[in-house]
Motif scaffolding. Structure first.
Motif, PDB file in Angstrom:
ATOM      1  N   ARG A   6       0.808  -1.227   0.000  1.00 34.98           N
ATOM      2  CA  ARG A   6       0.000   0.000   0.000  1.00 34.98           C
ATOM      3  C   ARG A   6       0.840   1.276   0.000  1.00 34.98           C
ATOM      4  N   VAL A   7       2.164   1.141  -0.030  1.00 32.21           N
ATOM      5  CA  VAL A   7       3.034   2.318   0.048  1.00 32.21           C
ATOM      6  C   VAL A   7       3.829   2.444  -1.248  1.00 32.21           C
ATOM      7  N   PRO A   8       3.655   3.523  -2.005  1.00 31.70           N
ATOM      8  CA  PRO A   8       4.413   3.672  -3.251  1.00 31.70           C
ATOM      9  C   PRO A   8       5.893   3.926  -2.972  1.00 31.70           C
ATOM     10  N   CYS A   9       6.724   3.405  -3.855  1.00 33.97           N
ATOM     11  CA  CYS A   9       8.171   3.593  -3.760  1.00 33.97           C
ATOM     12  C   CYS A   9       8.679   3.966  -5.146  1.00 33.97           C
ATOM     13  N   PRO A  10       9.393   5.085  -5.291  1.00 30.28           N
ATOM     14  CA  PRO A  10       9.916   5.464  -6.608  1.00 30.28           C
ATOM     15  C   PRO A  10      10.770   4.363  -7.209  1.00 30.28           C
ATOM     16  N   ALA A  11      10.690   4.217  -8.527  1.00 29.94           N
ATOM     17  CA  ALA A  11      11.395   3.126  -9.203  1.00 29.94           C
ATOM     18  C   ALA A  11      12.894   3.192  -9.010  1.00 29.94           C
ATOM     19  N   ASP A 187       1.899   1.168   7.775  1.00 27.95           N
ATOM     20  CA  ASP A 187       2.138   1.990   6.589  1.00 27.95           C
ATOM     21  C   ASP A 187       2.937   3.255   6.888  1.00 27.95           C
ATOM     22  N   GLU A 191       6.378   4.230   4.997  1.00 25.61           N
ATOM     23  CA  GLU A 191       6.537   5.505   4.303  1.00 25.61           C
ATOM     24  C   GLU A 191       7.809   6.218   4.762  1.00 25.61           C
TER      25      GLU A 191
END
Length: 291
Positions: A6-11, A187, A191
Motif C-alpha cells: 500500500r506504500v508507493p516507492c519510486p522506481a 504503513d 513511508e
C-alpha cells in the motif's frame, strides 16, 4: 511483500530486504557481513578455525552466512568439540551471556536516528519460540551499538539490523528485519523507510509505539510442506489480536533449498498484539501442517 503493497516507492529507490541485495548495493560497508571482523571490532577474542581457542567454552559459526537462520552455529565446550566441528570458513569467538536481541536502527551517515528492539525467546537447536518487539528503550544496547555505528558506519545511510547478546554485537545486516514492519507502525513506518532511502532523512512519529509479538511455527524436518489455503490464511489474519501472518517458505523449492536451523523447518510467523492470540493462531496453523 504484504507490508509494502500500500506504500508507493519510486522506481529509482532500492530498499534491501535480502542480505544478498544489501551486499551488492553497499560495497563500502559490506564488510559488516564478516562476523569475525565484527567480533574483532569490539575487542572480543576470536579467530578462524585452524587457530585453536586458548580456553573453552567458545562459540563457533560461519564467518559469512547471508542466508541466516543460525546455520552452522554451535557451542564448543572442549578441544574434542573443536576438533569435531572444525571446517574451513568458520570461526570461534567469545561465548557471550545474556538475552538475544535483534535491533533495527535507522542510520544517517552512521548516526542512529531511530531504533526498536526485539527480544527472542529461544526454542530447541537454534529455533525461536517467539520474539517480543518491545516498546521500551534498551539503554545498554543503544549506547554500545550507537558508539559502534558512529565509528564503523560513517558514510552509510539506511537501515541496519544488529543482533546482540549481552549488548555485544554478534552479527550485522545492512537492512531491517522484515518480519515485523506492521509492529513498528505499519504503513506510516514503511513511508518513513521509503523517505530515508530516497534521501529525505528520517521522520516518523513513534509516540504511539506498543509492544507486539512475533510467534514462530517450526515443523519437523524431512517433509515437503504446502501453503495453507488462502481461506485459512485470511481467517487467521483476521483473528482478534493478530496483526499479520507470514508463510515463510517456498512450496516450489525442495526443503533442503531453504536455510533452516537444526531444530525445525520454519513454516509460519504470526505477528500479534496479544501473545495468547498469537499462540492460538499458531496452533490452528500447526493442525494444517501436521495434517
Amino acid at each position: 511483500m504484504q507490508y509494502f503493497a500500500r506504500v508507493p516507492c519510486p522506481a529509482e529507490v532500492f530498499i534491501p530486504t535480502e542480505d544478498s541485495d544489501a551486499w551488492l548495493w553497499n560495497p563500502t560497508h559490506r564488510w559488516i557481513y564478516d562476523k569475525l571482523a565484527v567480533a574483532a571490532s569490539q575487542g572480543l577474542e576470536a579467530a578462524p578455525h585452524g587457530v585453536s581457542p586458548s580456553h573453552y567454552p567458545v562459540f563457533s559459526k560461519p564467518i559469512y552466512n547471508l542466508k541466516g537462520m543460525g546455520v552452522g552455529s554451535r557451542r564448543l565446550l572442549s578441544e574434542a568439540d573443536y576438533g569435531a566441528a572444525y571446517q574451513p570458513g568458520h570461526f570461534w569467538s567469545t561465548l557471550l551471556d545474556g538475552d538475544h536481541v535483534s535491533s533495527d536502527l535507522a542510520v544517517i551517515d552512521g548516526e542512529p536516528k531511530w531504533c526498536r528492539h526485539a527480544r527472542g525467546k529461544t526454542g530447541v537447536e537454534g529455533t525461536f519460540d517467539y520474539w517480543e518487539v518491545s516498546s521500551r528503550a534498551e539503554p545498554a544496547i543503544e549506547d554500545w551499538t550507537g558508539t559502534w555505528c558512529r565509528k564503523h558506519l560513517r558514510g552509510y545511510t539506511g537501515m541496519v539490523n544488529l543482533e546482540t547478546i549481552g549488548a555485544r554485537i554478534i552479527e550485522g545486516h545492512l537492512r531491517f528485519a522484515d518480519q515485523w514492519p506492521d509492529l513498528y507502525g505499519g504503513d506510516p513506518w514503511v513511508e518513513a523507510l521509503v523517505r530515508l532511502y530516497a534521501g529525505g532523512g528520517w521522520s516518523f512519529d513513534d509516540r504511539e509505539r506498543r509492544t507486539g509479538y512475533s510467534v514462530v511455527l517450526f515443523s519437523p524436518h524431512g517433509q515437503r510442506y504446502r501453503h495453507p489455503p488462502r481461506s485459512l490464511q485470511d481467517e487467521i489474519a483476521a483473528m482478534p489480536g493478530v496483526s499479520s501472518l507470514q508463510i515463510t517458505f517456498h512450496e516450489d523449492l525442495a526443503p533442503d533449498r531453504h536455510a533452516m536451523p537444526p531444530g525445525g523447518f520454519r513454516v509460519a510467523i504470526v505477528n500479534c498484539w496479544d501473545r495468547a492470540a498469537g499462540n492460538a493462531a499458531r496452533e490452528r496453523l500447526r493442525c494444517h501442517f501436521e495434517s
